[in-house]
Every structure is written in C-alpha cells, then in structure tokens.
Design a protein around this motif. Structure first.
Motif, PDB file in Angstrom:
ATOM      1  N   ARG A   1    -110.778  80.914  47.995  1.00  0.00           N
ATOM      2  CA  ARG A   1    -111.602  80.088  48.873  1.00  0.00           C
ATOM      3  C   ARG A   1    -110.713  79.174  49.733  1.00  0.00           C
ATOM      4  O   ARG A   1    -110.940  79.014  50.920  1.00  0.00           O
ATOM      5  CB  ARG A   1    -112.574  79.258  48.028  1.00  0.00           C
ATOM      6  N   GLN A   2    -109.659  78.615  49.115  1.00  0.00           N
ATOM      7  CA  GLN A   2    -108.741  77.751  49.863  1.00  0.00           C
ATOM      8  C   GLN A   2    -108.010  78.543  50.938  1.00  0.00           C
ATOM      9  O   GLN A   2    -107.824  78.057  52.052  1.00  0.00           O
ATOM     10  CB  GLN A   2    -107.728  77.095  48.917  1.00  0.00           C
ATOM     11  N   MET A   3    -107.606  79.781  50.624  1.00  0.00           N
ATOM     12  CA  MET A   3    -106.928  80.604  51.622  1.00  0.00           C
ATOM     13  C   MET A   3    -107.873  80.938  52.774  1.00  0.00           C
ATOM     14  O   MET A   3    -107.457  80.991  53.930  1.00  0.00           O
ATOM     15  CB  MET A   3    -106.365  81.867  50.985  1.00  0.00           C
ATOM     16  N   ASP A   4    -109.149  81.143  52.465  1.00  0.00           N
ATOM     17  CA  ASP A   4    -110.136  81.381  53.516  1.00  0.00           C
ATOM     18  C   ASP A   4    -110.220  80.184  54.457  1.00  0.00           C
ATOM     19  O   ASP A   4    -110.327  80.335  55.676  1.00  0.00           O
ATOM     20  CB  ASP A   4    -111.523  81.653  52.918  1.00  0.00           C
ATOM     21  N   GLU A   5    -110.172  78.973  53.885  1.00  0.00           N
ATOM     22  CA  GLU A   5    -110.244  77.762  54.698  1.00  0.00           C
ATOM     23  C   GLU A   5    -109.027  77.643  55.614  1.00  0.00           C
ATOM     24  O   GLU A   5    -109.151  77.296  56.787  1.00  0.00           O
ATOM     25  CB  GLU A   5    -110.353  76.528  53.805  1.00  0.00           C
ATOM     26  N   VAL A   6    -107.852  77.959  55.078  1.00  0.00           N
ATOM     27  CA  VAL A   6    -106.636  77.889  55.892  1.00  0.00           C
ATOM     28  C   VAL A   6    -106.698  78.917  57.014  1.00  0.00           C
ATOM     29  O   VAL A   6    -106.344  78.630  58.151  1.00  0.00           O
ATOM     30  CB  VAL A   6    -105.377  78.085  55.018  1.00  0.00           C
ATOM     31  N   GLN A   7    -107.183  80.116  56.689  1.00  0.00           N
ATOM     32  CA  GLN A   7    -107.314  81.139  57.718  1.00  0.00           C
ATOM     33  C   GLN A   7    -108.265  80.650  58.811  1.00  0.00           C
ATOM     34  O   GLN A   7    -108.021  80.871  59.996  1.00  0.00           O
ATOM     35  CB  GLN A   7    -107.826  82.442  57.123  1.00  0.00           C
TER      36      GLN A   7
END
Length: 180
Positions: free
Chosen positions: A89-95
């Motif tokens: 989920r955090q990687m999705d936010e960064v993307q």
C-alpha cells in the motif's frame, strides 16, 4: 471366511494410502503457496527496480522518494502477509506521488525515457497481479482442503491452519470517480 482378513487388510491399506496421499497433497499445496509468495516478492522487487529507475529519471524533481522505496524494501524482508500488504500500500502511494510529479512537470512527462518507464511500471503491475492471483488460487485450494471432510481430519492432525489471501487495499476496492 478366509477372505475377511484379506478384505480388512485391503481396507486398512486403502485408508493408509489415502491418508498418505492427502497429507502429501497438503504439503504440495503449501509448497505451491510458498512458491507463489516468492513470485510476489520477485514481482515486488522488479517493481522496486523499475520504480527506482523512474525515480532516477525524476531525481531533479523528487529526491526523498528513493529513500522511501529503499526503506520499504528493507521493511518487506521477512514480513508476514498483513505487513506485506501494508508495505504494498505504501509503494502504491509513492507511485501515485511520482505520477503527480509527472503531471506537474510536462517536460518530464513527455520524456521518451519517462514514457518507457511508465510502460514498464504498467507491465510490472500486471506481473504483480498475476503473482497475486496464483498465490490466492493456491491458498484457496489449501483452505478448501482444510475444511473438506475427510481431508480436514488429516489437516487438523497435521495441525495445519488456514492461509491468508493477498487482499486488495480497501481504497482500491472503491469505484474510481470519472470526471472530465
């Protein structure tokens, strides 16, 4: 009457072979689950690599995102499934932040390298989705075995527990608003 002991031995052997086959099926399915989980990790690592390259392309615009990705990869190592889902989920936010940067800087968005990287990100996302589907299919088979009689007897005797599905982030379950 001489055939009764032969029938009893045959029944006992049949039950014994069934128990062994069922226990082996549980073990094989667990191996498939672990293999699929490894596939998710491979896809997430590939995603990290592609997004890191995208961050290099946007380095002048966003320095601290790369550090965030590195932290996420370190956090993800050895995580149980709920924590992997949170890291995802955090990687999705960064993307999402990278995409916002691209929108804010048209010269970056129009760069051929950046466009190739965006295509790579899309490809990686498809691989991650495929890996998640394989994982969830194997978890489904395993969990079905655990609750299906008589295989459930073998599963409970082996002290096996239900496996967790890789679930979508609740924000991604919502309908996407389309406004022009």
């Amino acid at each position: 009457m001489w055939w009764i002991p032969i029938i009893l031995v045959a029944v006992v052997l049949l039950v014994l072979f069934w128990c062994i086959a069922t226990a082996n099926r549980f073990r094989q399915t667990l191996v498939k689950i672990n293999e699929a989980l490894s596939g998710i990790d491979v896809a997430l690592t590939k995603r990290f690599d592609v997004l890191s390259k995208m961050l290099e392309a946007t380095k002048a615009f966003a320095k601290h995102e790369k550090e965030t990705f590195a932290q996420l990869v370190q956090l993800r190592k050895g995580m149980p499934m709920p924590e992997k889902i949170a890291a995802n989920r955090q990687m999705d936010e960064v993307q999402g932040r990278i995409n916002v940067l691209a929108e804010a800087y048209p010269q970056l968005r129009s760069s051929e390298n950046f466009q190739r990287l965006q295509h790579s990100v899309s490809d990686v996302e498809e691989h991650i989705q495929a890996a998640r589907r394989v994982y969830n299919a194997n978890v489904s088979v395993f969990n079905q075995l655990l609750v299906t009689f008589p295989a459930s007897l073998i599963g409970s005797n082996m002290k096996l527990e239900r496996q967790e599905f890789f679930q979508a982030d609740s924000a991604k379950r919502a309908d996407v608003p389309m406004s022009f």
